[in-house]
Design an enzyme around this catalytic site. Structure first.
Site, PDB file in Angstrom:
ATOM      1  N   ALA A   1       2.465  -3.703   2.289  1.00  0.00           N
ATOM      2  CA  ALA A   1       2.069  -3.021   1.111  1.00  0.00           C
ATOM      3  C   ALA A   1       1.342  -3.936   0.263  1.00  0.00           C
ATOM      4  O   ALA A   1       1.670  -5.385   0.219  1.00  0.00           O
ATOM      5  CB  ALA A   1       3.123  -2.262   0.373  1.00  0.00           C
ATOM      6  N   HIS A   2       0.670  -3.417  -0.887  1.00  0.00           N
ATOM      7  CA  HIS A   2      -0.098  -4.309  -1.946  1.00  0.00           C
ATOM      8  C   HIS A   2       0.845  -3.912  -3.116  1.00  0.00           C
ATOM      9  O   HIS A   2       1.002  -2.796  -3.561  1.00  0.00           O
ATOM     10  CB  HIS A   2      -1.543  -3.964  -2.028  1.00  0.00           C
ATOM     11  CG  HIS A   2      -2.245  -4.961  -2.696  1.00  0.00           C
ATOM     12  ND1 HIS A   2      -2.449  -5.099  -4.244  1.00  0.00           N
ATOM     13  CD2 HIS A   2      -3.137  -6.077  -2.472  1.00  0.00           C
ATOM     14  CE1 HIS A   2      -3.070  -6.148  -4.653  1.00  0.00           C
ATOM     15  NE2 HIS A   2      -3.624  -6.641  -3.559  1.00  0.00           N
ATOM     16  N   ALA A   3       0.866  -5.050  -4.095  1.00  0.00           N
ATOM     17  CA  ALA A   3       1.713  -4.647  -5.306  1.00  0.00           C
ATOM     18  C   ALA A   3       0.965  -3.660  -6.373  1.00  0.00           C
ATOM     19  O   ALA A   3       1.829  -3.080  -7.050  1.00  0.00           O
ATOM     20  CB  ALA A   3       2.020  -6.074  -5.775  1.00  0.00           C
ATOM     21  N   VAL A   4      -0.405  -3.610  -6.047  1.00  0.00           N
ATOM     22  CA  VAL A   4      -1.269  -2.961  -7.270  1.00  0.00           C
ATOM     23  C   VAL A   4      -2.134  -2.062  -6.657  1.00  0.00           C
ATOM     24  O   VAL A   4      -2.928  -1.514  -7.417  1.00  0.00           O
ATOM     25  CB  VAL A   4      -1.735  -4.153  -8.352  1.00  0.00           C
ATOM     26  CG1 VAL A   4      -0.604  -4.708  -9.033  1.00  0.00           C
ATOM     27  CG2 VAL A   4      -2.654  -4.766  -7.660  1.00  0.00           C
TER      28      VAL A   4
ATOM     29  N   ARG B   1       3.582   5.843  -5.246  1.00  0.00           N
ATOM     30  CA  ARG B   1       3.482   5.341  -4.094  1.00  0.00           C
ATOM     31  C   ARG B   1       4.161   6.199  -3.216  1.00  0.00           C
ATOM     32  O   ARG B   1       3.632   6.338  -1.862  1.00  0.00           O
ATOM     33  CB  ARG B   1       4.001   4.044  -4.125  1.00  0.00           C
ATOM     34  CG  ARG B   1       3.504   3.277  -2.979  1.00  0.00           C
ATOM     35  CD  ARG B   1       4.104   1.728  -3.057  1.00  0.00           C
ATOM     36  NE  ARG B   1       3.567   0.881  -3.844  1.00  0.00           N
ATOM     37  CZ  ARG B   1       2.514   0.150  -3.956  1.00  0.00           C
ATOM     38  NH1 ARG B   1       1.842   0.236  -2.629  1.00  0.00           N
ATOM     39  NH2 ARG B   1       1.928  -0.575  -4.811  1.00  0.00           N
TER      40      ARG B   1
END
Length: 398
Positions: A229-232, A286
């Site tokens: 996943a991407h943090a932002v 999320r």
């Protein structure tokens, strides 16, 4: 039709190298047309030769990093062998070494010493942590440098940090050494002088840590480990498909989210839903975002999921295995594989990433057996055959 030679045609490189960082750098030079003479120990040579036997009995690291080189087996601890190495360096344009800290200096093969004696020479010292400082004497294997630079701290899942699956520190240092050689050769072309080049694994990988480094130094916290996943950004992750595959997708803006919701998820109401309409909302929620995307992709085979995402203009990729990379249709369509000769017979290898459309293809030369070029290289230095046999009988060469 080729109209220009390879960029390093006529350049001679001598290396005293082992493992990955320096051999990876000099292999790039060989791919650009340089002659690379690799000096190895007679008793086993580059220790990467013994890492494994995966490539038809040869070590996979060695196969990867050493095509197109001439192997000369010389004992540098014997004064006669060291004298031969110095004669080779005297005729070279470039010298590269990554011996243990202080070893090259004791032999007089460090960059500063060699460049003082040979002003046109470009000489590269590849080290773990640099020539000085409190860590200079430390062993610097790839995984250790990944840990010291913090790469491991930002790689993995929230529960567990992991090292990179490739030798990132070695590759980073190798590429900076390669770039340093090219830059120094350009400078030599204008000034007539080569000069020393220093590259360390630690400095190279610390540079590659630029985003988390600046994020942490200036923003106060380093990016969290988020797996795939991407943090932002959300959605930005890998999602299981109906046939057991994994498809990664990335939505970069809210326009893309609307297309994803309408054309792939088939839930147009989510396009304007306040809980999903902006990236900030999708990141805050999320779990709900991933659930909506995951449910849609779980109903589709991977090929169909990728087809729909492509049609909607959503960035996506299959999460391939190494075996799937070998069979990748993009490599096949662009004819990227070539056979490379080796002591075990032809081995398929990828063409180098740098392509010169107006020049010849990279030579993709042979992977050498230990010492297979010793006699030819020494003959080129003018060493008489009788002396070569005496040196071999004394164990100075192999």
């Amino acid at each position: 039709m080729s109209t220009q030679p390879l960029p390093l045609d006529g350049i001679t490189v001598v290396s005293v190298e082992q493992a990955v960082a320096a051999p990876f750098a000099t292999r790039q030079l060989a791919d650009l047309g340089a002659r690379v003479v690799k000096i190895e120990r007679p008793d086993g040579g580059d220790f990467a030769r013994g890492y494994d036997t995966a490539a038809r009995g040869l070590a996979s690291h060695f196969v990867w990093c050493n095509r197109g080189k001439e192997s000369v087996a010389v004992d540098l601890k014997d004064p006669r062998g060291l004298a031969l190495a110095r004669r080779l360096v005297a005729e070279a344009d470039v010298f590269v070494q990554n011996l243990a800290h202080g070893a090259a200096a004791r032999l007089g093969l460090d960059a500063a010493t060699l460049c003082a004696a040979h002003p046109r020479l470009v000489a590269v010292d590849v080290s773990g942590y640099g020539p000085d400082g409190p860590y200079a004497h430390r062993r610097a294997y790839d995984m250790l440098v990944q840990c010291e630079t913090g790469l491991v701290s930002v790689t993995g899942t929230p529960e567990e940090p992991v090292k990179s699956g490739i030798p990132a520190a070695d590759i980073a240092a190798g590429m900076y050494a390669y770039a340093g050689v090219l830059a120094a050769l350009v400078r030599r072309g204008t000034t007539g002088r080569g000069g020393p080049v220093e590259v360390s694994l630690f400095d190279a990988l610390a540079e590659w840590m630029g985003h988390p480094l600046h994020h942490g130094a200036h923003g106060g916290t380093a990016p969290a480990r988020t797996g795939l996943a991407h943090a932002v950004i959300a959605p930005y992750d890998a999602y299981p498909t109906a046939d057991g595959g994994l498809v990664l997708l990335s939505v970069q803006n809210d326009r893309e989210w609307r297309r994803l919701a309408e054309r792939v998820l088939e839930r147009p109401e989510l396009a304007a839903d306040p809980g999903f309409a902006t990236n900030a909302a999708r990141v805050a929620g999320r779990a709900a975002t991933d659930a909506a995307v995951g449910a849609a992709l779980a109903a589709l085979p991977a090929d169909e999921a990728v087809k729909r995402l492509d049609a909607a203009g959503i960035a996506c990729a299959r999460l391939n295995s190494v075996a799937e990379l070998v069979r990748h249709p993009q490599l096949a369509a662009r004819d990227r594989w070539r056979p490379v000769d080796s002591p075990a017979g032809p081995l398929p290898s990828l063409l180098p990433p740098v392509v010169f459309p107006d020049g010849p293809e990279a030579p993709m030369g042979r992977i050498p057996a230990l010492g297979e070029s010793t006699d030819a290289v020494l003959a080129g230095l003018g060493v008489p055959a009788a002396e070569v046999e005496e040196l071999r009988a004394a164990g100075v060469i192999a």
